[in-house]
Design a protein around this motif. Sequence first.
Motif, PDB file in Angstrom:
ATOM      1  N   ARG A   1     -19.179 -87.797 -54.622  1.00  0.00           N
ATOM      2  CA  ARG A   1     -20.217 -87.146 -55.615  1.00  0.00           C
ATOM      3  C   ARG A   1     -19.233 -86.734 -57.003  1.00  0.00           C
ATOM      4  NH1 ARG A   1     -21.533 -85.923 -59.422  1.00  0.00           N
ATOM      5  NH2 ARG A   1     -23.228 -84.565 -60.089  1.00  0.00           N
TER       6      ARG A   1
ATOM      7  N   GLU B   1     -26.233 -90.225 -60.291  1.00  0.00           N
ATOM      8  CA  GLU B   1     -25.378 -89.112 -59.971  1.00  0.00           C
ATOM      9  C   GLU B   1     -26.685 -88.029 -59.589  1.00  0.00           C
ATOM     10  OE1 GLU B   1     -22.826 -86.932 -62.874  1.00  0.00           O
ATOM     11  OE2 GLU B   1     -21.857 -88.970 -63.307  1.00  0.00           O
TER      12      GLU B   1
ATOM     13  N   LEU C   1     -28.104 -88.461 -56.467  1.00  0.00           N
ATOM     14  CA  LEU C   1     -27.157 -87.864 -55.137  1.00  0.00           C
ATOM     15  C   LEU C   1     -27.275 -86.587 -54.987  1.00  0.00           C
ATOM     16  CD1 LEU C   1     -23.651 -89.449 -55.393  1.00  0.00           C
ATOM     17  CD2 LEU C   1     -25.371 -89.816 -53.489  1.00  0.00           C
TER      18      LEU C   1
END
Lengths: 242, 246
Positions: free
Chosen positions: A156, A224, A227
């Motif tokens: 991440r 992103e 996530l």
Amino acid sequence: MSFQLVKEIFLDNWPMYLRGAGMTIVISVISTILGAIIGLLIGVVRTIPESATRGKRVILKVVNTIFSAYVEYFRGTPMIVQAMVIYYGSALLFDIHLNRFVAAIIIVSINTGAYMAEIVRGGITSIDEGQFEAASAIGMTHFQSMFNIILPQVIRNILPATANEFVINIKDTSVLNVIGVTELFFQTKSITGNNFKFFESYFIASGIYLLMTFTITRILRHFEKRLDGPQNYDLVGNQMQV
Amino acid sequence: MERVLDIQSLRKSFGNNEVLKNINFSVDKGEVVCIIGSSGSGKSTLLRCINLLEKPDGGKIIYNGRNILESNINVYEYRTRLGMVFQQFNLFNNLNVLNNCTVGQIKVLGRSREEAEEIAMKYLKVVGMDKYINAKPRQLSGGQKQRVAIARALAMEPDVMLFDEPTSALDPEMVGEVLKVMKELAEMGLTMLVVTHEMGFAKEVSDRVVFMDKGVIAEEGEPEQIFNNPIQERTREFLRSTLQAV
């Protein structure tokens, strides 16, 4: 230059542009993923805590030295030169005649891997020591804590840097024309070989590059956010919270 | 009484700073032992040495009759037998509350997901966090995080629970909820080793209090004796300064 001319060149040659762009994207996607995997593996091995037994310590030292040399070489030399060395070197030294596409993937992957190794190392060091300790405390080995706890957080955190590498790869695959990979730059060069309209033809290519990098950046930004998961959570059960 | 942990002449230095000098003490099954002492006295280091987060320089740690500092002992398996609760909670940031409590059971103990979830829910109920299973650590308050951390350790069903200043990083109003849970665990008969600055808790809940000073155990005994009738001058000194502050 007239837009009329640009339009004509594009309409005459769009299949070549499209094939070139396709090749560029395919090489960039595969190589960025492979490069990221190389980087992650090196990162995991490099952070193995020092072992108590001497044999293991020596092996680890040797492996880490090899990784360091790899990172230094591929970060410290231009990819265009690496392409020449690997493509012609593999034929000359080992008698391996690489398919140009495979060669392209190998070159860009190991080049990306060198950068990713450093990015991953930074990512792992930035994770709070407490995460490692908590994982150790419930009995996880180095690899268990890496794969279940640390790497998901590292991935991440390094996603923006990886997106950066991806964009760089889309642009830098253009150097692969030196070993005859039919990516976008190569195709554009072929087009200008026929029409001699250098500015207009490359102007179209620049537009296609920009379109690709811009789209990729947006997609990864969206990824992103996904996530990160939802910002809210639902309480389970219908009683009031105590 | 069955002896769970027996620490013999344990030593640990960081560089030339000797943090633990010849520590000897033991923990019996079902016992609640509190370790008190001023900052820098080596309390946390002792706890971290016991589950080998720090490597002791010498001495023995006898767990169920075996010295776990011998090289043929499986450290990972040993650590699953000890539950650790950290001052900074250290919940796994990438996992939600439920998975924080199941990941160790599944990956380390090899339990099935269903079984792990059932056990996790059981202990999340004990700490009163069963409604928050879908929350991520960053969405919880300090006290909630610490209760989940306790459930995570309990879900491994360890023989001994180690608490390393579990309330020191909490806001004053959240200290109570964590101490309450710990008190309940003590009443359930869990074997607990607690490093704490909470003198009230130590006095009320523990079976035995260990006072550490400058890397040695200066005094140990029943809470009444330590708090009301300390033998050593430095214990008296320490208690005077901490109790005065409250």
